[in-house]
Structures are given as C-alpha cells and as structure tokens.
Write a protein that holds these residues in place. Structure first.
Motif, short mmCIF file in Angstrom:
data_model
loop_
_atom_site.label_atom_id
_atom_site.label_comp_id
_atom_site.label_asym_id
_atom_site.label_seq_id
_atom_site.Cartn_x
_atom_site.Cartn_y
_atom_site.Cartn_z
N THR A 246 0.83 -1.21 0.00
CA THR A 246 0.00 0.00 0.00
C THR A 246 0.87 1.26 0.00
OG1 THR A 246 -1.72 -1.17 1.24
CG2 THR A 246 -1.84 1.23 1.21
N PHE A 247 0.55 2.18 -0.90
CA PHE A 247 1.22 3.47 -0.98
C PHE A 247 0.32 4.51 -0.30
CE2 PHE A 247 3.80 1.19 -3.75
CZ PHE A 247 4.84 1.95 -4.26
N CYS A 248 0.74 4.98 0.86
CA CYS A 248 -0.04 5.98 1.59
C CYS A 248 0.15 7.36 0.94
CB CYS A 248 0.39 6.04 3.05
SG CYS A 248 0.12 4.49 3.94
N ALA A 249 -0.78 8.26 1.22
CA ALA A 249 -0.68 9.62 0.71
C ALA A 249 0.60 10.28 1.24
CB ALA A 249 -1.90 10.43 1.12
N TYR A 250 1.21 11.14 0.43
CA TYR A 250 2.43 11.83 0.86
C TYR A 250 2.13 12.81 1.99
CZ TYR A 250 4.97 10.19 -3.29
OH TYR A 250 5.58 9.42 -4.26
N SER A 251 3.08 12.88 2.94
CA SER A 251 2.98 13.86 4.02
C SER A 251 3.58 15.18 3.56
CB SER A 251 3.73 13.36 5.25
OG SER A 251 5.13 13.32 4.98
N LYS A 252 3.42 16.21 4.39
CA LYS A 252 3.97 17.53 4.06
C LYS A 252 5.49 17.45 3.88
CE LYS A 252 5.19 20.51 6.98
NZ LYS A 252 6.47 21.01 7.58
N ASP A 253 6.17 16.81 4.81
CA ASP A 253 7.63 16.72 4.74
C ASP A 253 8.10 15.94 3.52
OD1 ASP A 253 7.85 18.18 7.07
OD2 ASP A 253 8.00 16.42 8.37
N GLN A 254 7.37 14.88 3.17
CA GLN A 254 7.73 14.10 1.99
C GLN A 254 7.57 14.91 0.72
OE1 GLN A 254 5.10 10.72 2.70
NE2 GLN A 254 6.86 9.40 3.15
N ILE A 255 6.51 15.69 0.64
CA ILE A 255 6.28 16.51 -0.54
C ILE A 255 7.41 17.53 -0.71
CG2 ILE A 255 4.78 18.31 -1.52
CD1 ILE A 255 2.40 16.76 -0.33
N VAL A 256 7.81 18.16 0.38
CA VAL A 256 8.92 19.12 0.33
C VAL A 256 10.19 18.43 -0.15
CG1 VAL A 256 10.43 20.59 1.71
CG2 VAL A 256 7.98 20.66 2.09
N GLU A 257 10.47 17.24 0.37
CA GLU A 257 11.68 16.50 -0.02
C GLU A 257 11.67 16.16 -1.50
OE1 GLU A 257 14.08 12.35 1.07
OE2 GLU A 257 12.46 13.05 2.38
N ILE A 258 10.52 15.74 -2.02
CA ILE A 258 10.40 15.39 -3.43
C ILE A 258 10.62 16.61 -4.30
CG2 ILE A 258 8.82 14.58 -5.23
CD1 ILE A 258 7.51 12.82 -3.03
N LEU A 259 10.05 17.75 -3.92
CA LEU A 259 10.24 18.99 -4.68
C LEU A 259 11.70 19.41 -4.68
CD1 LEU A 259 7.11 21.08 -3.57
CD2 LEU A 259 7.55 20.10 -5.84
N GLN A 260 12.33 19.33 -3.53
CA GLN A 260 13.75 19.71 -3.43
C GLN A 260 14.61 18.80 -4.29
OE1 GLN A 260 14.29 19.49 0.82
NE2 GLN A 260 13.79 21.66 1.15
N GLN A 261 14.25 17.52 -4.34
CA GLN A 261 15.01 16.57 -5.15
C GLN A 261 14.89 16.89 -6.64
OE1 GLN A 261 13.64 13.77 -7.11
NE2 GLN A 261 15.57 12.70 -7.48
N ARG A 262 13.73 17.33 -7.06
CA ARG A 262 13.52 17.68 -8.46
C ARG A 262 14.23 18.99 -8.84
NH1 ARG A 262 9.13 15.70 -11.88
NH2 ARG A 262 8.30 13.76 -11.02
N LEU A 263 14.38 19.87 -7.87
CA LEU A 263 14.93 21.20 -8.16
C LEU A 263 16.41 21.34 -7.85
CD1 LEU A 263 11.99 23.28 -6.60
CD2 LEU A 263 12.44 22.97 -9.05
N MET A 264 17.00 20.36 -7.19
CA MET A 264 18.35 20.51 -6.66
C MET A 264 19.42 20.71 -7.73
SD MET A 264 19.06 16.56 -5.43
CE MET A 264 20.65 16.97 -4.73
N ASN A 265 19.26 20.18 -8.90
CA ASN A 265 20.30 20.27 -9.94
C ASN A 265 20.14 21.44 -10.89
OD1 ASN A 265 21.56 17.87 -9.02
ND2 ASN A 265 20.09 16.62 -10.18
#
Length: 393
Positions: free
Chosen positions: A194-213
């Motif tokens: 089961t894939f649970c809905a993303y939390s606030k902290d997880q969403i921030v981490e994913i965005l940072q990962q996409r923007l880091m480079n």
C-alpha cells in the motif's frame, strides 16, 4: 524558468524516486525471491492517485533487470499494460500471449486465456527458465468491468509451469479486502503493498530533489512549504503539487511581464503560490470525477438525473441501477451487470462521492450523494458524451 517548469512536469521522470524506498524494497525482495526460485507470484500495489505507484514500479523494473544480469541469471523479460488502452478486458490475455510468443501449436478454437492456461499446465521450451515481469497499470478497469477477468489473471500464477510475476497497480485501496477471500480460495492471494498519501515533509523533499540540480532558487522556502502543507491536508497527490508549482511560476511570469516596475520579486513567493493553489483547489471533487472510469461517471450522471429539480439527494441501489440502465441505453453503451454495478457503487463510496447505507439486500441499500450536483455538471460541461448522459430520457 523553462527548465524549472520542465523539471516539475508530471511526465518528467526523476533520477531517483525518494520517499518510496520502503515500498520499493518490499516489491524488489518479493520479485527476487520469485526469480531465484523460478516460480510465479503476484503483487497488488494500491494507493490513492498521485502517490508514486507507477513511478516506483517502473524504477523497480529497472533495478530488477540490472540485478538479473549482475548475478548471472537468465535475462528478465517484461511487459507493461495500461488497462485503459484495452478495447475489452479480455484483451489483456491476448497481449500476454503475444508477448510470450509461444511456438507451441495452438489447439482448435481456444481463447487466449485458455491458450495461456494450457501453456502453463505443462513444461515446454517456451515457458522454462526465463521469467517475465508483467506490470498491469490502472487495474481498476478490470475491477469494475469484469471480476472474472481479474480472478483469471491472478489464477494464472498458480499453474505449475507459470514463469511470470504479476504486478497489478490500482487506485482502489480496498480491492484486496473485497476480493481477498475469493482470491484465497483460488490459491492466488497477492502480496499487497500500500502506498499511503504523501505527508507535508515528503512533498517538500520530493520537490527539493527535483529542483536541486537546476542551480537556482526559484521558490521561496515558505511558498514550497505552504504548497506541501495544503496538498498534504487535502489529498497528498503529488501530481497536484507539481501542477500547482508550475502554475505559480506562470503567475510570477505574468506578473513580471505585465509590471512596469523593477521591484517585483524574481522568485515564487507565498502570494504567488496562494493564487496557484486557489486555482487548483476550486473543487477537488471535480478532478476526482474526471479521473473515474466511464461507467462510474455514468452512475454519477444517472444520480444527477434522478435528483434534478427535487430536494432529494438519496435513493436506493435498485432505483439508481434503473436510472443507470436508461442512461446507458440513451448513449448506446452496454451496461454492466448488477453485481459489477454494486461493486462500482462501493468504489464511488470509497472515493467519498456517495454514501452507502446498510441492508441485507444490495438493491435496497440507501445511496446518498455526498457532493454537489453542480460539481458533476461542471466536470462534464465540455464533453459531448456526458452532455448526452445528463439529458432527460
């Protein structure tokens, strides 16, 4: 800005899928065990839309293909099927048979399913050694259209000479619960992840990962945190986050283009994100309605027709089914049977669009519309097919 918007596009595949390491590890370990033992198996991957299911499974596939080569096993083959592309649910067996490309002479007028059952019932050169990874996306389509196809699909993993791993991906979190007893009795109970809905902290981490480079800070930290908190509270849908961030950039671009002063900020602020989120969340239910399978959408149209011009917002499954059948007849779409219809009502209830009451007989269960009729009408306002569905008989 163009590079930033590209990095935040839903279709852009990130180099790594963060915040889903645990789920990916479960799938990989299960698949490795099947491959090493040369035995078939099945996995049911479930979770709400936008929780990284398909993205994660595609990464798992890449890792498994590399791993099988590294350890010197026979190369792993793969097949990906999106059920929304099927002309009918039974076509899924034709696609699997085509992939196997069996050289075995086919008998008489056997269906593709029967050919597969015959192929997996006895040892042959076409099914020995090489393992096949079959990824079935949007499996909800099989649930609502034909439960027999779903059962037969999982059943194929129980045949003595099956050599494939079935990974089904669907948004219906309770599929395993609703069909688990039946699948257990068929000895084909899937491993559920089961894939649970993303939390606030997880969403921030994913965005940072996409923007880091990208080498630039286009978003103020407060803007990203606001977006993450708002979406996490509503749905945890990462696609909604990416769309909101892209819209916020467009708001900034418009502001810079139209402004005559040089004091405008050159990064996305809280205010820009607020405008973007207000657009994205005008009615979250509208997005859910638009993403439903066609027959579930027809059910909602049938409810609109039942309640239009009255103060009622509830009926019974039996009465709703009559309205649904009339609507299908009007738009020349073959209707599903009563059992499938009841299952679709349960899925709509799971989505929070309707509420089902209690009764020993399904047809007498009370059905209450949980959303505004205007949301349904708005979702279909530009689609001719559903305009016809919403017309009176």
């Amino acid at each position: 800005m163009k590079a930033v918007k590209q990095a935040l596009h839903v279709a852009t595949v990130p180099s790594s899928v963060v915040c889903r390491e645990v789920e990916q590890k479960k799938v990989i370990e299960f698949c490795k065990a099947c491959i090493e033992q040369e035995k078939a198996g099945s996995i049911y991957v479930c979770g709400c839309p936008g929780t990284g299911k398909t993205l994660s499974i595609n990464k798992v596939k890449e890792q498994l293909l590399s791993w099988s080569k590294e350890v010197g096993l026979q190369p792993l083959d793969s097949l990906a099927i999106n059920c929304t592309s099927l002309t009918n649910t039974s076509e899924i067996f034709s696609k699997i048979l085509e992939k196997l490309n069996s050289s075995k002479k086919r008998k008489g007028r056997l269906t593709p399913l029967q050919h597969l059952q015959d192929l997996f019932s006895q040892r042959s050169s076409s099914n020995s050694g090489m393992m096949l990874l079959i990824i079935i996306d949007e499996m909800d389509y099989l649930i609502t259209k034909d439960r027999a196809v779903l059962h037969d699909l999982f059943m194929l993993t129980t045949f003595p000479f099956s050599r494939f791993i079935l990974i089904g991906i669907a948004n219906a979190i309770d599929l395993a619960d609703r069909f688990l007893q039946r699948l257990k009795s068929l000895n084909c109970e899937p491993f559920v992840v089961t894939f649970c809905a993303y939390s606030k902290d997880q969403i921030v981490e994913i965005l940072q990962q996409r923007l880091m480079n990208l080498g630039c800070n286009v978003f103020e930290p407060l803007a990203l945190e606001y977006c993450a908190r708002k979406v996490a509270a509503a749905s945890g849908d990462m696609r909604k986050v990416l769309d909101a961030c892209r819209t916020a950039i467009e708001v900034l671009e418009t502001e810079l283009r139209d402004s005559s002063t040089k004091e405008q900020p050159n990064s996305v602020t809280f205010d820009h994100m607020d405008v973007a989120l207000s657009k994205a969340f005008k009615s979250p239910k509208v997005d859910i309605i638009k993403s439903l399978p066609q027959h579930q959408q027809i059910i909602l149209c049938s409810m609109v027709k039942l309640f239009r011009g009255s103060k009622k917002n509830a009926t019974t499954i039996g009465e709703l089914n009559k309205s649904y059948l009339e609507t299908c007849k009007t738009v020349h779409v073959p209707a599903v049977g009563s059992l499938e219809f009841t299952d679709m009502c349960r899925v709509l209830s799971d989505q929070g669009l309707i509420k089902l009451g209690q009764s020993k007989q399904d047809r007498l269960k009370r059905v209450t519309l949980q959303i505004d009729i205007l949301d349904i009408s708005f979702a279909f306002k530009d689609i001719r097919f559903f305009k016809n569905c919403l017309e009176d008989y």
